[in-house]
Design a protein around this motif. Structure first.
Motif, PDB file in Angstrom:
ATOM      1  N   CYS A   1      -4.661  11.722  -2.549  1.00  0.00           N
ATOM      2  CA  CYS A   1      -4.739  10.158  -2.907  1.00  0.00           C
ATOM      3  C   CYS A   1      -5.867   9.895  -1.800  1.00  0.00           C
ATOM      4  N   PRO A   2      -7.005   9.394  -2.329  1.00  0.00           N
ATOM      5  CA  PRO A   2      -7.951   8.820  -1.625  1.00  0.00           C
ATOM      6  C   PRO A   2      -7.574   7.843  -0.874  1.00  0.00           C
ATOM      7  N   VAL A   3      -6.871   6.977  -1.101  1.00  0.00           N
ATOM      8  CA  VAL A   3      -6.647   5.742  -0.362  1.00  0.00           C
ATOM      9  C   VAL A   3      -6.003   6.001   1.019  1.00  0.00           C
ATOM     10  N   SER A   4      -5.158   7.063   1.047  1.00  0.00           N
ATOM     11  CA  SER A   4      -4.590   7.509   2.269  1.00  0.00           C
ATOM     12  C   SER A   4      -5.464   7.719   3.476  1.00  0.00           C
TER      13      SER A   4
ATOM     14  N   SER B   1       0.840  -1.391   0.056  1.00  0.00           N
ATOM     15  CA  SER B   1      -0.057   0.164   0.073  1.00  0.00           C
ATOM     16  C   SER B   1       1.029   1.161  -0.126  1.00  0.00           C
ATOM     17  N   ILE B   2       2.088   1.140   0.785  1.00  0.00           N
ATOM     18  CA  ILE B   2       2.873   2.262   0.697  1.00  0.00           C
ATOM     19  C   ILE B   2       3.430   2.671  -0.904  1.00  0.00           C
ATOM     20  N   ALA B   3       3.963   1.640  -1.562  1.00  0.00           N
ATOM     21  CA  ALA B   3       4.265   1.634  -2.898  1.00  0.00           C
ATOM     22  C   ALA B   3       3.326   2.152  -3.679  1.00  0.00           C
ATOM     23  N   VAL B   4       2.138   1.765  -3.477  1.00  0.00           N
ATOM     24  CA  VAL B   4       0.902   2.414  -4.395  1.00  0.00           C
ATOM     25  C   VAL B   4       0.692   3.768  -4.139  1.00  0.00           C
TER      26      VAL B   4
END
Length: 97
Positions: free
Chosen positions: A67-70, A14-17
């Motif tokens: 970055c909505p994933v964050s 997830s960090i890489a993405v």
């Protein structure tokens, strides 16, 4: 500080993405890819029109550098702040794998 404010465990994948999405190349990919997805959806018609909101989200988050994933990991939403966050955090303190 409440427990809801503490960051969640963030897997390396997830960090890489999030780093890729927040980078300048990832941002431009979303800015260009969003309208391409919208145009393809409109040209295809039918059920493909359901992809228009995804294209709008890609375009708008790229344009605004978000970055909505964050949000899921309680990390900064802004791309620049997110990259700085990953550069500055102590991996053991925040539970980063």
């Amino acid at each position: 500080m409440t427990s809801s404010a503490t960051p969640r465990l963030i897997p390396k994948s997830s960090i890489a993405v999030m780093k890729a999405v927040s980078s300048p190349a990832g941002r431009w990919a979303r800015i260009v890819g969003g309208p391409v997805l919208i145009a393809g959806s409109i040209l295809s018609g039918g059920w493909a029109l359901a992809l228009i909101p995804l294209g709008l989200m890609m375009f708008s988050t790229g344009l605004l550098n978000l970055c909505p994933v964050s949000l899921y990991y309680r990390a900064p939403l802004n791309g620049e702040k997110l990259l700085f966050f990953f550069d500055q955090v102590d991996s053991k303190k925040f539970g980063l794998n």
